[in-house]
Write an enzyme that holds these catalytic residues in place. Structure first.
Site, mmCIF file in Angstrom:
data_model
loop_
_atom_site.group_PDB
_atom_site.id
_atom_site.type_symbol
_atom_site.label_atom_id
_atom_site.label_comp_id
_atom_site.label_asym_id
_atom_site.label_seq_id
_atom_site.Cartn_x
_atom_site.Cartn_y
_atom_site.Cartn_z
ATOM 1 N N ALA A 24 0.847 -1.191 0.000
ATOM 2 C CA ALA A 24 0.000 0.000 0.000
ATOM 3 C C ALA A 24 0.884 1.243 0.000
ATOM 4 C CB ALA A 24 -0.911 -0.003 1.224
ATOM 5 N N LYS A 25 0.419 2.325 -0.625
ATOM 6 C CA LYS A 25 1.149 3.589 -0.630
ATOM 7 C C LYS A 25 0.646 4.434 0.536
ATOM 8 C CE LYS A 25 2.525 7.488 -3.480
ATOM 9 N NZ LYS A 25 2.233 8.455 -2.412
ATOM 10 N N TRP A 26 1.533 4.715 1.484
ATOM 11 C CA TRP A 26 1.162 5.406 2.711
ATOM 12 C C TRP A 26 1.155 6.918 2.506
ATOM 13 C CZ3 TRP A 26 -0.354 2.231 6.568
ATOM 14 C CH2 TRP A 26 -0.019 0.882 6.398
ATOM 15 N N GLY A 52 -2.997 4.599 -2.797
ATOM 16 C CA GLY A 52 -2.614 3.827 -3.960
ATOM 17 C C GLY A 52 -1.799 2.603 -3.589
#
Length: 351
Positions: free
Chosen positions: A23-25, A171
Site C-alpha cells: 500500500a502507498k502510505w 494507492g
C-alpha cells in the site's frame, strides 16, 4: 551514515504484474538510523525530523534492531484512518506545541525497507532478500512501529488498491523482486487513484516568474450553497499560462462581492475554506491572488480528497461551458469505501 536519499517511484496507470506490492502510505517519508541509544530521523530531503516527533524516539529504540537503517513512513491516524492534515500540523516551530501534539495526535512509523543491519549494508541486496531480512528483524514490533504489509499476489494488490483508500492510503507501490536499493532513483512504480470533478474557477495566481497564470483556484459548493476553496490546478507551460491570462481577463473583478472576499481576515478561515490561509509551509511567501467572477467551470483530474479539499494539486483536463457553476458541489466527489486502518496495519506483513 545520514543523509541518504530515499529510493523513489515513477507513476503508472495500472498495477504491473510480477512484482512485490505494498500500500502507498500518505505520510512523511522517513529514514531511521539507529546505533544503540542514538536515533536519527531523516526526512526525504535529508532534514532532521526528530524534534517534531519526540514520542517516536523511545519506540524506535525499543522496537528496532540495535544497529540498523530502515526506510518507512511517519503517519498519524485519527478515527481509524490516516490524517495528513493532523500529520502536517506536527511540524510546528514551538516546542510547547510539539509536546502537546505528541500527546493528542501521536505518530506511528511504518517500515517497508531495510538499508543496513548491524555491520552489513543491504543496499546491493535484491528486494526479495531485503524483505525477508526486514520482516525477520522486526517480527516482534509493537504499536507505534509497524511493518508494512506486502504481497506478490496481483489480485490481492488490486483489492488493496480498491479497499485501502477508505483507511486514508492513496494507492499501491510495485517493486521488482530483484531491485537493489538505489538512493534518489525512481525505480519503484506507484499507481494512484485518479478521478475527475467539475469545479468553479474563482481566481488565479500568477506564475512566480510573472509570465502568466501559474495556478487556477478551484471551488465547490457545500450543502448551504457557499463556494468553498478546495485547491488548485497547475503545471501549465509558459505559453499556456500566458494564454490563460488573456482568456480569463474579462472575468477579473474586485474582492468586494466575491465569495472569498474575507480571505485576508485570519478569523474568516475558521468559518470557511478560503485561499491564502496562513500556514507553516508558506512562511513569508506571497499568498495574494486575482479574484475572478465565479462563472466558468473546468474539469480537473484528482487522486483523492483530504477532508473537504483536494489532497494534491489537480490537473486541468478541459473547460466545461455546458456546466453551470451552481451545480458544482461536493456531491460529485467520490467517497471511498470505509476501511479501518487497524486492519491494514495488522495484516500479515509478508502477504
Amino acid at each position: 551514515m545520514p543523509p541518504v536519499r530515499p529510493m523513489l517511484a515513477r507513476t503508472a496507470e495500472t498495477i504491473p504484474p510480477g512484482m512485490q506490492y505494498e500500500a502507498k502510505w500518505d505520510g512523511f517519508r522517513a529514514l531511521v538510523f539507529r546505533d544503540g541509544a542514538e536515533v536519527w530521523l531523516q526526512s526525504r530531503t535529508g532534514k532532521p525530523l526528530a524534534r517534531y516527533f519526540p514520542e517516536l524516539l523511545p519506540a524506535l529504540r525499543s522496537e528496532l534492531p540495535r544497529r540498523c537503517v530502515v526506510d518507512g513512513e511517519i503517519v498519524v491516524a485519527l478515527e481509524g484512518r490516516l490524517d495528513f492534515e493532523a500529520l502536517a500540523a506536527r511540524v510546528h516551530p514551538a516546542a510547547s506545541r510539539v509536546e502537546l501534539l505528541a500527546e493528542t495526535t501521536p505518530a506511528a512509523f511504518v517500515a517497508f525497507d531495510v538499508l543496513a543491519l548491524e555491520d552489513t549494508s543491504a543496499m546491493d541486496v535484491p528486494l526479495r532478500e531485503r524483505r525477508r531480512v526486514l520482516t525477520e528483524a522486526l517480527r516482534d514490533t509493537r504499536d507505534p512501529v509497524f511493518v508494512a504489509p506486502a504481497t506478490d499476489d496481483l489480485e490481492l494488490a488490486r483489492e488493496w488498491f480498491a479497499r485501502f483508500e477508505g483507511a486514508g492510503l492513496d494507492g499501491v507501490l510495485a517493486k521488482p523482486h530483484e531491485l537493489p536499493y538505489r538512493p534518489g532513483e525512481r525505480l519503484m512504480i506507484k499507481v494512484k487513484h485518479s478521478r475527475t470533478a467539475d469545479c468553479v474557477v474563482a481566481g488565479y495566481r500568477e506564475h512566480r516568474a510573472g509570465s502568466g497564470v501559474g495556478s487556477l483556484l478551484l471551488g465547490l459548493h457545500d450543502r448551504e450553497g457557499r463556494l468553498q476553496y478546495v485547491g488548485v490546478c497547475s503545471g501549465f507551460t509558459a505559453a499556456r499560462g500566458r494564454e490563460l491570462l488573456d482568456e480569463l481577463a474579462p472575468l477579473r473583478t474586485g474582492t468586494e462581492d466575491h465569495p472569498w472576499a474575507a480571505w485576508e481576515e485570519e478569523g474568516a478561515h475558521a468559518e470557511s475554506r478560503l485561499p491564502g490561509a496562513p500556514n507553516r509551509w508558506s512562511g513569508t511567501k506571497d499568498q495574494s491572488w486575482t479574484p475572478l467572477r465565479p462563472e466558468r467551470v473546468c474539469e480537473v483530474a484528482y487522486d483523492h480528497m483530504q477532508g473537504d479539499r483536494f489532497r494534491h494539486t489537480t490537473r486541468l483536463l478541459r473547460w466545461r461551458p455546458d456546466r453551470e457553476p451552481r451545480d458544482c458541489g461536493y456531491a460529485q466527489v467520490a467517497e471511498p469505501v470505509g476501511y479501518e486502518l487497524s486492519e491494514v496495519l495488522t495484516a500479515p506483513p509478508a502477504g
